[in-house]
Design an enzyme around this catalytic site. Sequence first.
Site, short mmCIF file in Angstrom:
data_model
loop_
_atom_site.label_atom_id
_atom_site.label_comp_id
_atom_site.label_asym_id
_atom_site.label_seq_id
_atom_site.Cartn_x
_atom_site.Cartn_y
_atom_site.Cartn_z
NE ARG A 119 -4.15 -1.67 0.03
CZ ARG A 119 -4.27 -2.58 -0.91
NH1 ARG A 119 -3.34 -2.68 -1.85
NH2 ARG A 119 -5.29 -3.40 -0.93
CG HIS B 187 -2.88 -1.45 -7.74
ND1 HIS B 187 -3.64 -0.69 -6.88
CD2 HIS B 187 -2.71 -2.65 -7.11
CE1 HIS B 187 -3.90 -1.39 -5.79
NE2 HIS B 187 -3.35 -2.59 -5.90
CD GLU C 250 -4.17 2.45 -7.57
OE1 GLU C 250 -5.07 1.69 -7.99
OE2 GLU C 250 -3.20 2.04 -6.92
#
Length: 322
Positions: A237, A284, A266
């Site tokens: 994270r 990601h 994001e």
Amino acid sequence: MNKFKVVATTVTFGKFNDAPVERLREAGCEITTNKMGRPLTEEEIIQRSKGADALIVGTDKVTKNVINNLDDSVKIIAKHGVGFDSIDLEAAKQRKIFVTNVPGANSNEVADLAIGFLISLARNIPIGNKEVREGIWNKLPGISMKGKTIGVVGTGAIGSEVIKRTTGFDMKVLAYDLIQNPEVIDLGAEYVDKEKLLKESDFITLHIPDTPETHHFIGKHELEVTKENVLIVNAARAGLVDRTAIDKALTDEKIRGYAIDDYEEEPTPYLEIFNHDNVIASPHIGATTIDANLTMGNGAVDCVLAIKDGKRPPEKNIRNGM
């Protein structure tokens, strides 16, 4: 009779494999997926979820505000993945909405990515790739992994898989976690306190959730304590690392490199750390393999179909004590 309505907010549900979507359709569900290519905003989740019976979510922020504005028809929020720190569990419990995830669905994939980051940083692979394409022939010296010390922060499903992979490099493993994993000890890892891990590790990889206790686990003080030229990987994270502090450490050449796969926003805007050639940034993708996507999709669908059939989701998947 109205169809059981499922709204998937995650962009990856059904993107790489249609089988989970087809399972819902074959069960008589009406399914809406996210074609926007990004996580939804709070308002978008609320609006799209009107009349829904179930939500399948990804990295979307399912906050207390979102949950309190969902229709009473919503009975389950099924996480398409593992991490559920973006979902307000207590708010969902108050609304009597199940929150589920798919434990272990992507542990191997994230561990693979972390090791890939480590090798890439150690051998300057991204820089070499870029320079060769630009006509520059510059053999930058890397560092070997064999015999080095790696600090693994978090030894749950993902961290333990990372440690398994390090045995092939004959690395010394220092582990940090509040709960010791016997499997990790059997692999030869030594549990140490945070200070010792920071001071002695040549590589550090993070595999813990971002909580009030772990937020900025790596900050200004920690970066002052670490070894010179340490490599840091964050495939967990974004909030675990103080971005301002890591940018300064990179600028001062205190650390050798940094890799990140998760961001506060994001898709992420351009960040200062991207100015450093020894930073690897991926979009990601930790869980983004065809195999893991299918496992996560089917796991989420199992939970949703249980609710549709008037049953409880499997106990191993329930995360908010319902």
